[in-house]
Motif scaffolding. Sequence first.
Motif, PDB file in Angstrom:
ATOM      1  N   GLY A   1      -5.912   9.221   3.946  1.00 51.18           N
ATOM      2  CA  GLY A   1      -6.404   9.014   2.592  1.00 51.18           C
ATOM      3  C   GLY A   1      -7.142   7.725   2.348  1.00 51.18           C
ATOM      4  O   GLY A   1      -7.434   7.388   1.200  1.00 51.18           O
ATOM      5  N   LEU A   2      -7.479   6.986   3.404  1.00 49.96           N
ATOM      6  CA  LEU A   2      -8.203   5.731   3.233  1.00 49.96           C
ATOM      7  C   LEU A   2      -9.709   5.949   3.447  1.00 49.96           C
ATOM      8  O   LEU A   2     -10.133   6.952   4.015  1.00 49.96           O
ATOM      9  CB  LEU A   2      -7.680   4.681   4.214  1.00 49.96           C
TER      10      LEU A   2
ATOM     11  N   THR B   1       4.478  10.179   0.291  1.00 45.73           N
ATOM     12  CA  THR B   1       3.914   8.837   0.381  1.00 45.73           C
ATOM     13  C   THR B   1       4.725   8.000   1.360  1.00 45.73           C
ATOM     14  O   THR B   1       5.948   7.933   1.278  1.00 45.73           O
ATOM     15  CB  THR B   1       3.894   8.156  -1.001  1.00 45.73           C
ATOM     16  N   PHE B   2       4.023   7.343   2.292  1.00 43.32           N
ATOM     17  CA  PHE B   2       4.624   6.481   3.308  1.00 43.32           C
ATOM     18  C   PHE B   2       4.187   5.042   3.026  1.00 43.32           C
ATOM     19  O   PHE B   2       3.045   4.799   2.642  1.00 43.32           O
ATOM     20  CB  PHE B   2       4.144   6.879   4.705  1.00 43.32           C
ATOM     21  N   PHE B   3       5.084   4.091   3.256  1.00 41.42           N
ATOM     22  CA  PHE B   3       4.726   2.702   3.000  1.00 41.42           C
ATOM     23  C   PHE B   3       5.647   1.770   3.776  1.00 41.42           C
ATOM     24  O   PHE B   3       6.727   2.163   4.223  1.00 41.42           O
ATOM     25  CB  PHE B   3       4.794   2.378   1.505  1.00 41.42           C
TER      26      PHE B   3
ATOM     27  N   ALA C   1       0.244   3.575  10.096  1.00 42.09           N
ATOM     28  CA  ALA C   1      -0.786   4.611  10.074  1.00 42.09           C
ATOM     29  C   ALA C   1      -0.086   5.959  10.041  1.00 42.09           C
ATOM     30  O   ALA C   1       0.957   6.143  10.666  1.00 42.09           O
ATOM     31  CB  ALA C   1      -1.681   4.512  11.306  1.00 42.09           C
ATOM     32  N   ILE C   2      -0.641   6.924   9.303  1.00 41.02           N
ATOM     33  CA  ILE C   2      -0.076   8.266   9.261  1.00 41.02           C
ATOM     34  C   ILE C   2      -1.200   9.280   9.406  1.00 41.02           C
ATOM     35  O   ILE C   2      -2.383   8.946   9.288  1.00 41.02           O
ATOM     36  CB  ILE C   2       0.704   8.548   7.958  1.00 41.02           C
TER      37      ILE C   2
ATOM     38  N   GLY D   1       0.824  -1.193   0.000  1.00 34.46           N
ATOM     39  CA  GLY D   1       0.000   0.000   0.000  1.00 34.46           C
ATOM     40  C   GLY D   1       0.857   1.240   0.000  1.00 34.46           C
ATOM     41  O   GLY D   1       2.067   1.207  -0.091  1.00 34.46           O
ATOM     42  N   GLY D   2       0.254   2.367   0.097  1.00 30.83           N
ATOM     43  CA  GLY D   2       0.940   3.641   0.205  1.00 30.83           C
ATOM     44  C   GLY D   2      -0.035   4.617   0.812  1.00 30.83           C
ATOM     45  O   GLY D   2      -1.219   4.606   0.471  1.00 30.83           O
ATOM     46  N   LEU D   3       0.422   5.436   1.741  1.00 27.68           N
ATOM     47  CA  LEU D   3      -0.426   6.418   2.404  1.00 27.68           C
ATOM     48  C   LEU D   3       0.142   7.792   2.106  1.00 27.68           C
ATOM     49  O   LEU D   3       1.339   8.023   2.250  1.00 27.68           O
ATOM     50  CB  LEU D   3      -0.453   6.160   3.915  1.00 27.68           C
TER      51      LEU D   3
END
Length: 583
Positions: A525-526, A270-272, A323-324, A261-263
Amino acid sequence: MCRLAAATERIPFLNLGKFSPTFRRTVAYPALLFVGLLGGTRCWASPALAPDIRTVARSAQLAPGTNRNFGAFVSSPPSVNIHGDVAFRANFVNQGPEGIWAERGSQGLQPVAIPGQSAPGASGKTFDYMGESNPGANAAVSSLSFNNAGQIAFRGTFTGGGYFNNDGLWLAQPNGALDFIAKSGAAIAGSSKPVVQLQHDSISLNQSGDVSFRGRYTTSYTNDAGLFSYTGPGTTSFIGETFDPVPGESSHLFHEYAFDGGLIDAAGRTFFTASPGTSTGAYTGDEGIYMFDGQLRKLVRDGDPVAGMSGVNFDGIYSFGLAINSHGAFAFASGLSGSAVNRLNNIGVFRGTPGGGIEQVLREGVQAPGLASGVQFDSFYSPEINANGQLAFIALLRGPGISSINNESVWVERPGGDFHLVAQEGVQAPEAPAEVFFGDRSNQFQVFRDLVINANGQVAFHSLLKGAGLGNTAGNVNQDGLWATDRQGDLRSIVIAGQPFVTAEGDTRTHGLIIFAGDTGNDEGLATGFSDAGQVAFQGYFGNSAAIYVSSKVAVPEYPSAALALIGVCAVLALVKQRTGTA
C-alpha cells in the motif's frame, strides 16, 4: 515449427480439424492470422516497445484544471501503477500551494485535488496544501499511495487555518470523486484524544481502497499518536494508541514511539512496529511487530526466542524496517542475542506469516552466494517483500578483497529461493560511460537506496556514482542515477544525472538530480516508482525546472496482445503445414 503447427490442433479453440481443408485454408486460418496481426501490432505499440522515456508533465506547462502553469514541482517523487499511469504533487510557478494530478488512461492527465477546490466532508472549507501545511515552502513530503484501481489516498490542508487542527484525509476515485475519510480537530473512531494532525508519511492504501493512517494527538514534537484504518465510507476503525496495553503483556504500555506507520494487506489487516514500554509506558529500547485484524495481536517482539535456534532471541527489531505483502506475509531485519551470538553473526533477515511462524532467511556471517570464498554478509538494510513472497535487500559485505570502497550490495531472491547479486559498490555501472562506478559517500548504506521489488521479481533502485567518466562534476563523486532489472534479470540503466537522454516526444534532456519513490515491495500500500509491469516513474531537476517521466525500458509486454500474436504465428505455421503436407 511443424510440431508447433501440429500443437494448434490440440488447443481446443484452435482445433479446426473437423472443418474441410478448403474452409480452413480460405476462412479459418486467414481469420486467425488477422487476429494475430492485430495482437502483434498492439504488442509492438505496447509500453515495452515504445520509445524509452515519455514526459508526463514539466515546469511551465499549463496545469490541467487550472489557468496556472506548473512550477518546479515538489520534492516528493511520482507514483506509478500497473497501467503506467502516474500520480504526483506539483506546485505552481512562483511557488504557492501545491495540488495533485494523475493520469487517467485515455483521458490523460487530470486534476485530483487543487487549491481552492471544495474539500468534501470539511464543512464548506477548501483545499490549500496537499502535503505539509507550511505556507510558502516547497516542502519535502512523502509520495502518493496510488493503487492499480486508480485510487489515491492523500492528506490535504484547508485554506485559512494553521499548522494544527486544519487537515483531512481523502480517497480519490478514478472518476474524480473524493471520498472523505477523516479530519483533525476531533477524536476519530473511538480514540481517547482529539487528533491534531494527520500524517502524510503514514498512509497505506491497498488494491481494494482500504487505508491505514496515523494521527498525532499533541502539538509538541512528540510521537503521542493513534493508528486507524478505513475500509469504506463510514467504516473508520480505531486500532490503538500510545499508552495502550501491549497485547499479551497487560502490565506493559506502548511507549510514545508507538505505531510507526501502518501497512494494510488485502484482507484489511494492518501491520505496524511499536515500542512496548514499562508499566508506565516508559521507554525500554524494545521493539515489536503487531497486527490488527479486529483485535490487536503481537507477531514478534524483542526478547522472543528465534524458532530453530536454541538459546537465541530477537534483540533489536528494526523499528522502520517492516515490509508486508497483500497476503499478510511479512519480512524484517533484527539484531540477535544469546547462545553463540557475537558481533560477527548478530543480525538476521526473517520472513513470517500471522499464525504460521517466522523463519530465518539469511544471517550475518554466512557466505554471500556467487562471490569469492570467504566473502560474507556483514549487515543488512531492511528487506522488501513482493506479492509472491520474494525478498530484495541491501547488504554490507566483508571478507577477502572487500573494503569500504566495494562493500555495499543489492540482492534479490529468485523464484527457487536462492539469492542473486544485482549490484555491488565499486563495480562498473551497466550502460554508463566507461570509468563510472557504483559509489560513494563513504558511509554504509549510502550508495544504494529506494529499493523496489515488483511482482515479477524485478528490482529497481537509486544509486550514487563515482569515477572519471562522470566528467566535470565536483570530485567525480555523488552523481546519481536509476537502475532496474529486466525480466531476464539483467541490470539496465534507466537514467543517469548529467547524461542526456531523448524522450518519446523527441526532446533531449539532461537533469542534475533524480528522485524516485522506493523502499517497497509494491504490495503493502505504499507509493512506488516501479510498477508491477516494469514501468519506472521519476522526477528530474535541473536548476529551477523539473519534469516527471515514465520509462518503459524494462516494462513487460502486454500479455493479451502477446497471446494474440502467438495465435497468429500458429495460424501461419498451420497454413504452411497444410500446404506442404508436413507433420
